[in-house]
Scaffold this active site. Sequence first.
Site, PDB file in Angstrom:
ATOM      1  N   ALA A  18     -73.482 -36.598 -97.026  1.00  0.00           N
ATOM      2  CA  ALA A  18     -72.663 -36.985 -98.179  1.00  0.00           C
ATOM      3  C   ALA A  18     -72.598 -38.506 -98.274  1.00  0.00           C
ATOM      4  CB  ALA A  18     -71.263 -36.402 -98.044  1.00  0.00           C
ATOM      5  N   TYR A  19     -72.477 -39.144 -97.108  1.00  0.00           N
ATOM      6  CA  TYR A  19     -72.413 -40.608 -97.061  1.00  0.00           C
ATOM      7  C   TYR A  19     -73.744 -41.196 -97.519  1.00  0.00           C
ATOM      8  CZ  TYR A  19     -71.687 -45.255 -94.927  1.00  0.00           C
ATOM      9  OH  TYR A  19     -71.552 -46.597 -94.702  1.00  0.00           O
TER      10      TYR A  19
END
Length: 689
Positions: free
Chosen positions: A578-579
């Site tokens: 996600a990062y």
Amino acid sequence: MRNLWSEKDASRLSWLDQLVYQSRLIGAEPSLVLWGGGNTSLKTTERDFRGIECRVLRVKGSGTDMKSIQRQGFPGVLLEHVLALFEREDMSDAAMVEYLNHCLVETNAPRPSIETLLHAFIPQTSIVHSHADAILSMTNTTRPTALLSDAFGSSVAVVQYRRPGFLLSKEVALSALNNPQARGVVLLNHGLVTWGDTPRAAYESHIELVSQAEDFIEQSGKGKRIFAQIPYIKGVELDSLQRHRAAASIAPAIRGLVSKRQGALLRFEDGDDVLEFVNSSEAEGLTALGAATPDHLLNTKQKPLLIDVKDPRELDVVKEKLRNGIAEYADSYEKWFALHTDGQHPMLDPFPRVILLRGVGMWTTGRDARAAGITADIYRHTIGILSGSQALDRYASLSAQEAYDSEYWPLELYKQSLAPPEKELSRRVVLVTGAASGIGRAIALRFAQEGAHVVVTDVQLSGAKKVAQEIAEQHGEGRVLCCKLDVSNEKAVKAAFEATRLAFGGLDILVSNAGIARTSPLDKLSLSDWQASLAVNATGHFLVAKEAVGILKEQGLGGSLVFIATKNVPAPGQDIGAYSASKAAEAQLARVLAIENGPYRIRSNMINPDAIFKDSKLWSPRIREERAQAHGIAVEQVEDFYRQRTLLKTSVTAEDVAEAALYLAGDRALKTTGAMLPVDGGVREAFPR
Ligand code: ZN
């Protein structure tokens, strides 16, 4: 004006400390002196470096502010040598400054005031000189001598206007000597000098004479309408919130126009006194007349610019009028300069320092927030002086030639040339997101050190406040603004940028740094973690960049966007999808911003840091644990693991990233946009390509 002398406080003090006490009482009263104006002195007996007793004049150092002055603020000059000058017919400023250097008791003392000779030539022990508003209201009229005589009779002597220097000093002293019944001398378009055998006596004479002037003005003004409000402004009156909205919206356009030669910061004011004047029918005539004293003029320039609009809510009309108004102002300044110049000095910047907008308020400009604030203070006092002069008679000011001779006074220009060189980011405004800790904090502090005005923003207000306070303590209150900011909230973003426009007049640099990290293999990642990552790490950068570019385009002065991305953009890692994905969106955003805004000289660059542990919110204990697991190592080994995997075998700090950000933000990187700069100790997989 109240007499604040306390014999209880003063009687305990030494003779010299009574001078400090007296000076601070004068300095604390802004209607007597503003920001370094005025001066005081005391004649004493001291022993010189040989141990021999001699008469010494302790006089305020040039430019020292009296409200906070200390003993060291009063250089001593040997009275005998200075008094020898009284016989002379004339003396140039440069020769006088040089001569006074030879008279100094301490060789490393600050330069004594340019009005030192005046203090020496008047025989009494203590001398006080101010630029009192009430006295200026009387002298800046069409019949000052008659008014002064009505108010004071023979208790004050009067000298005609002349620029400070040898001749003025001698004239004031002669006037005091020739009028033994006088308690003070009024200097037309300049101020008041009083004396006494003690610091208290000189102070009390000063306060009494100024109070007498204040009473005289009040009596003359009774029943008179000084500033009549223009009816059409009444019809479209804005409340305070609407004025601030309008001011925030207009400010970057003004900042762009007055920063064509060198960058300026703006300060906005809309107090009742300002609005009463700005919205009056008298403002037009009075603003055409010029400054109250040469001292004020150095900050405000000879005249302000008044912009007249029928309805201040019509922003396009307002901006058009501002464009034309500022262009005409600069044009007439150039003509005025050409008419009066002696060819010795190049023209200073031709833009207004005080801009008055009907219905909205006043902006002042300056090289930094402090200078803009000083100009604002001075103009507010000018409004008070104008009101007093109008109550008595009609306001009158210096002639065009006198104004030129004041603004281009060689001694003043020389003083300005001694100012330390400007820092890399002076005259700039930067907004940093996520500035409460880690990289953001390091950048905010580093940029402030380089002269920038910093808007410290963070979702955590208490942390942001601490950083802002640190900056204020080191560099002054005016250099920092603090806002709570969740970058994923459009309303909050708009509010933070509006506050920036209002506080400083615009923006030059955005450091988009705020970010969050959620770790999990993608098949286990919750939708809410995915969405939260995108909201901050992608949408957040979009929202702040959108507002920043809007301001930069309005100013037309170029600008710089610095995005704190990550080594994960070119080299993503496992369990941090996600990062990595949201930061990749940030990187593409930064590149498109570079492409779209090149024509406006707005640069957009990225920094890819890696593994910054100290003071980082990103590296929470949970993340450390998860990263340790992902790499199959113990938690205590995480920092060393990251160090060992770099080519340089080094730890990366937030300060390292701040250094890179400083380079990309400032003019050293003027030819660089769309770039990605790793600050990761060297990670081969993360080489940009
Ligand atoms: Zn003065």
